[in-house]
Design a protein around this motif. Structure first.
Motif, short mmCIF file in Angstrom:
data_model
loop_
_atom_site.label_atom_id
_atom_site.label_comp_id
_atom_site.label_asym_id
_atom_site.label_seq_id
_atom_site.Cartn_x
_atom_site.Cartn_y
_atom_site.Cartn_z
N ARG A 3 0.85 -1.19 0.00
CA ARG A 3 0.00 0.00 0.00
C ARG A 3 0.89 1.24 0.00
NH1 ARG A 3 -1.71 -3.22 3.91
NH2 ARG A 3 -0.91 -1.81 5.52
N HIS A 52 0.31 -2.53 -7.15
CA HIS A 52 0.19 -2.08 -5.77
C HIS A 52 -1.07 -1.25 -5.56
CE1 HIS A 52 4.14 -3.59 -4.73
NE2 HIS A 52 4.60 -3.06 -5.85
N ALA A 53 -1.52 -1.19 -4.31
CA ALA A 53 -2.65 -0.33 -3.95
C ALA A 53 -2.12 1.07 -3.69
CB ALA A 53 -3.35 -0.87 -2.71
N ARG A 55 -2.98 5.25 -3.02
CA ARG A 55 -3.87 6.36 -2.70
C ARG A 55 -3.14 7.65 -3.02
NH1 ARG A 55 -7.04 7.50 3.04
NH2 ARG A 55 -7.98 9.50 2.43
N ALA A 133 -0.57 3.11 5.16
CA ALA A 133 0.33 2.83 4.04
C ALA A 133 1.56 2.05 4.50
CB ALA A 133 0.78 4.14 3.38
#
Length: 316
Positions: A3, A52-53, A55, A133
């Protein structure tokens, strides 16, 4: 899958490319293209396409340019959580490239990023995003005080913070937090904005940058070899020969994203850097700053063309 929280520039890129020889101080035939870009945004999209994740947190205006960025984030699979200023314009970056795809000059209209104040880093939503994260990446589009507050929040949460320099004018904003960074990605002009003229010797260059407080970094030099170093070693990263350069915009962002992605996957720094070189070579072959074809499989396939670590590999 790891993350990542990515914070910084996400704006509209306008790129004009000259056709034929470049004539300064004169009109040149060529063509324009517009698309979403920005150092942080390019890296965020690359990280998402590498599995990957991701944000994204970035200032944005309430205008069509901001909508363009939002659509591009959705297309890349990035979780887009902007700080929106409805009465302001989304930043823009306008670049002129020569016929080979190299940058001639650029104009960055990015005053909105100054509105990202340190207080944003104190908000519960951003502090929770940092804690959630595995790693945080920021670019130097943000104000110096905001970057410093972000570094403090990452340290409190025990999350590694890496940075992309963006430009010689902006890398100096990172100077107060250099010792807090896990990795710093820059080019030679940006490095010299921090430490002055670099020495001719690779080992001496790395020592100059370590003395400034940088624990781990990569210094690119266009199509030449890149300098990579951490606390224990210094080595050269040869560029892939034979790339068909379409546009160099976003190559450094791809290098940063892939290097961080594979570091988080547990690879040693040298191996992660080689994956970064593979990703950068894919980026320069595309007209887009974060090409959709820059996937995990594509990077692994291109890795076969990345030369071994240069025999000038040096231990400290």
């Amino acid at each position: 899958m790891r993350r990542f929280l990515v914070i910084g520039g996400a704006h509209l890129d306008r790129r004009g490319q000259v056709k034929g020889p470049l004539h300064l101080h004169a009109s040149n035939p060529g063509q324009w293209a517009e698309m979403a870009g920005g150092g942080a945004f390019n890296a965020a999209r690359n990280l998402a396409r590498l599995g990957h994740a991701v944000r994204l947190v970035a200032p944005r205006g309430g205008d069509p340019a901001g909508e363009t960025v939002a659509r591009a984030a959705a297309d890349a699979g990035v979780e887009d959580t902007p700080i929106t200023f409805l009465d302001r314009a989304t930043p823009t970056y306008s670049a002129i490239l020569d016929s080979h795809g190299d940058l001639v000059v650029a104009l960055a209209d990015m005053a909105l990023y100054d509105a990202f104040s340190p207080r944003q880093c104190d908000r519960r939503t951003l502090r929770d995003a940092i804690a959630d994260a595995d790693a945080v990446l920021v670019d130097a589009n943000l104000p110096e005080a905001t970057i410093a507050r972000l570094a403090r929040r990452c340290d409190e949460a025990g999350r590694p913070l890496s940075a992309i320099a963006i430009s010689p004018a902006k890398i100096v904003r990172l100077e107060p937090v250099l010792a807090s960074l896990s990795s710093l990605f820059m080019n030679r002009r940006e490095a010299e904005a921090l430490v002055g003229p670099l020495a001719d010797d690779w080992r001496a260059q790395a020592e100059q940058l370590r003395a400034a407080g940088i624990e781990r970094g990569i210094v690119t030099a266009g199509a030449g070899a890149a300098l990579a170093f951490d606390r224990h070693e210094t080595f050269l990263l040869p560029a892939i020969e034979g790339c068909s350069i379409v546009d160099v915009t976003g190559a450094g962002d791809a290098l940063a994203a892939a290097t961080l992605a594979f570091l988080q996957n547990g690879l040693p720094f040298t191996d992660a850097c080689r994956h970064g070189v593979a990703a950068a070579s894919l980026a320069v072959e595309s007209a887009e700053p974060a090409p959709p074809g820059l996937t995990l499989n594509a990077v692994r396939a291109r890795l076969a063309l990345v030369p071994p670590i240069d025999p000038l590999h040096l231990k400290r």
